[in-house]
Design a protein around this motif. Structure first.
Motif, PDB file in Angstrom:
ATOM      1  N   ILE A 146       6.449  -0.691   7.675  1.00  0.00           N
ATOM      2  CA  ILE A 146       5.673   0.498   7.366  1.00  0.00           C
ATOM      3  C   ILE A 146       6.638   1.679   7.422  1.00  0.00           C
ATOM      4  N   ARG A 147       6.627   2.494   6.375  1.00  0.00           N
ATOM      5  CA  ARG A 147       7.574   3.607   6.268  1.00  0.00           C
ATOM      6  C   ARG A 147       6.830   4.893   5.946  1.00  0.00           C
ATOM      7  N   TYR A 148       7.275   5.942   6.591  1.00  0.00           N
ATOM      8  CA  TYR A 148       6.686   7.256   6.384  1.00  0.00           C
ATOM      9  C   TYR A 148       7.762   8.202   5.853  1.00  0.00           C
ATOM     10  N   TYR A 149       7.375   9.035   4.899  1.00  0.00           N
ATOM     11  CA  TYR A 149       8.273  10.054   4.370  1.00  0.00           C
ATOM     12  C   TYR A 149       7.601  11.405   4.603  1.00  0.00           C
ATOM     13  N   LEU A 192       0.863  -1.181   0.000  1.00  0.00           N
ATOM     14  CA  LEU A 192       0.000   0.000   0.000  1.00  0.00           C
ATOM     15  C   LEU A 192       0.894   1.223   0.000  1.00  0.00           C
ATOM     16  N   GLN A 193       0.601   2.141  -0.914  1.00  0.00           N
ATOM     17  CA  GLN A 193       1.374   3.384  -0.969  1.00  0.00           C
ATOM     18  C   GLN A 193       0.419   4.533  -1.243  1.00  0.00           C
ATOM     19  N   ALA A 194       0.462   5.539  -0.402  1.00  0.00           N
ATOM     20  CA  ALA A 194      -0.475   6.652  -0.567  1.00  0.00           C
ATOM     21  C   ALA A 194       0.091   7.902   0.084  1.00  0.00           C
ATOM     22  N   MET A 195      -0.429   9.054  -0.372  1.00  0.00           N
ATOM     23  CA  MET A 195      -0.040  10.344   0.182  1.00  0.00           C
ATOM     24  C   MET A 195      -1.229  10.964   0.897  1.00  0.00           C
ATOM     25  N   ASP A 196      -0.925  11.826   1.858  1.00  0.00           N
ATOM     26  CA  ASP A 196      -2.018  12.525   2.526  1.00  0.00           C
ATOM     27  C   ASP A 196      -2.550  13.614   1.595  1.00  0.00           C
ATOM     28  N   ASN A 197      -3.661  14.206   1.962  1.00  0.00           N
ATOM     29  CA  ASN A 197      -4.325  15.176   1.083  1.00  0.00           C
ATOM     30  C   ASN A 197      -3.468  16.403   0.795  1.00  0.00           C
ATOM     31  N   SER A 198      -2.620  16.788   1.725  1.00  0.00           N
ATOM     32  CA  SER A 198      -1.789  17.982   1.525  1.00  0.00           C
ATOM     33  C   SER A 198      -0.496  17.674   0.781  1.00  0.00           C
ATOM     34  N   HIS A 199      -0.271  16.413   0.452  1.00  0.00           N
ATOM     35  CA  HIS A 199       0.940  15.982  -0.267  1.00  0.00           C
ATOM     36  C   HIS A 199       2.232  16.338   0.470  1.00  0.00           C
ATOM     37  N   VAL A 200       2.161  16.271   1.786  1.00  0.00           N
ATOM     38  CA  VAL A 200       3.342  16.522   2.611  1.00  0.00           C
ATOM     39  C   VAL A 200       3.960  15.214   3.092  1.00  0.00           C
ATOM     40  N   VAL A 253       3.070   7.410   2.859  1.00  0.00           N
ATOM     41  CA  VAL A 253       3.160   6.191   3.654  1.00  0.00           C
ATOM     42  C   VAL A 253       3.285   4.996   2.714  1.00  0.00           C
ATOM     43  N   ALA A 254       4.191   4.090   3.047  1.00  0.00           N
ATOM     44  CA  ALA A 254       4.413   2.879   2.255  1.00  0.00           C
ATOM     45  C   ALA A 254       4.366   1.676   3.189  1.00  0.00           C
ATOM     46  N   VAL A 255       3.462   0.744   2.900  1.00  0.00           N
ATOM     47  CA  VAL A 255       3.288  -0.449   3.725  1.00  0.00           C
ATOM     48  C   VAL A 255       3.586  -1.681   2.890  1.00  0.00           C
TER      49      VAL A 255
END
Length: 370
Positions: free
Chosen positions: A359-362, A37-45, A48-50
């Motif tokens: 799980i990784r956060y950028y 699973l890979q997705a960005m939050d609404n603000s594109h800041v 997250v990669a799972v």
């Protein structure tokens, strides 16, 4: 067809609890290697990669790559119907419009089955850029959670600074300022391991060969979270190697303990030789030996979980939003260790590795005055 059986539904529940506030809808990309699973939050800041590896499931079958578009809030509600220790099976047919979840209780004959509607979600898979991080901090996840939670009471931002002194978390608020300094457990700050750079170079060479075969040339540039390129695979090996390098204890200590245990066995057999047979006297000594080893192993694991390891090639100081870091810290329920990887003007990588995957956060740094 997809059929994936997890030993405990609690793992999936903890994953969703950690990301549901960052992401509303997302695709679970399923293939023979596992579920991503890979997705960005609404603000594109933040990104997250799972990854849930195929080897982490009790049974895993995926005949062909397929996306499962789900609303994470709805999936969380369905998963709340399962106990943490229930076996959880995910099923989906080819071109299916529903995801089937089966919960099997371990200590009873109870089997619950739920169907959840899938969604068509248009999302581009973003790659993760190859990055030579200048600083890497490995610390207890509970300590990271406490620091960001405490500092979030003072201000909206935190400055994370890695220097020879250690790693410092500092926040400035309207009413008060706060700062937390963590020093390496061994009292020293080492350089980022050369093995990491070497592996990065090898991966770059492979990419170069692929580009030559396709007849196209691409320029490699550092990009922020909004524009990423492929290349996150090498981080797994680096983090595993880092953990191995800093494992407490040594083989020599294990050999010394083994010899001491053997001496105790021989002494016990000699003292009891007249009253008991050697075979009967050896059994309790073996049990005692196994018990002492298990105690030592548990003690080493506890000590390793509390260690703070700091690696640095150059001074790094960046400012980030505490709101996001507090959300990231919810993944502490999955593992007792967290890695922070930083370079100036590059997104922060917060990585949690657990048994079934990672799980990784950028998070993009703040620029200018806060």
């Amino acid at each position: 067809m997809l059929e994936a059986k997890l030993a405990e539904a609690g793992t999936l529940k903890k994953l969703l609890d950690a990301i549901k506030e960052l992401v509303t809808d997302a695709n679970f990309e399923c293939n023979e290697e596992g579920i991503n699973l890979q997705a960005m939050d609404n603000s594109h800041v933040a990104l997250v990669a799972v990854l849930l590896e195929a080897t982490g499931f009790k049974r895993y079958r995926c005949d062909r790559p397929m996306p499962l578009g789900v609303n994470l809030t709805s999936l969380t509600k369905v998963l709340k119907c399962a106990k943490d220790d229930d076996e959880c099976t995910l099923k989906a047919a080819d071109e299916a419009d529903v995801l089937n979840l089966v919960y099997e209780a371990k200590h009873s004959d109870r089997i619950a089955e739920y169907d959840m509607k899938l969604m068509d979600i248009d999302s581009d898979t973003l790659g993760i850029p190859d990055t030579d991080y200048d600083a890497r901090v490995t610390m207890p996840s509970s300590e990271f959670t406490r620091i960001v939670r405490d500092l979030s009471q003072l201000g909206e931002s935190v400055r994370i600074e890695v220097s020879k002194e250690g790693v410092r978390f500092a926040s400035e608020g309207e009413a008060a300022n706060g700062s937390v300094l963590l020093k390496g457990t061994d009292g020293a700050v080492s350089k980022v391991s050369k093995s990491m750079k070497k592996e990065d170079e090898e991966i770059v060479d492979v990419d170069a060969e692929d580009e030559d075969e396709d007849g196209a040339k691409k320029s490699k540039k550092r990009k922020n979270v909004k524009k990423e390129t492929d290349g996150d695979v090498d981080m797994d090996d680096d983090e595993e190697k880092a953990e191995e390098e800093f494992k407490p204890g040594s083989d020599e200590e294990g050999e010394e303990e083994k010899e001491a245990d053997d001496d105790d066995e021989e002494g016990a057999e000699e003292s009891n030789g007249k009253r008991k047979k050697s075979s009967s006297s050896s059994k309790p000594s073996k049990k005692a030996k196994t018990s002492s080893k298990s105690k030592k192993s548990k003690k080493d694991d506890d000590e390793d979980a509390e260690n703070v390891k700091i690696e640095m090639n150059q001074h790094v100081s960046l400012t980030f939003s505490l709101k996001y870091l507090v959300n990231f810290s919810k993944s502490a329920s999955l593992t007792n260790r967290v890695q922070l990887m930083m370079s100036n003007d590059v997104p922060l990588l917060v990585s949690y590795d657990f048994g079934q995957g990672h799980i990784r956060y950028y998070l993009a740094p703040k620029i200018g005055d806060d």
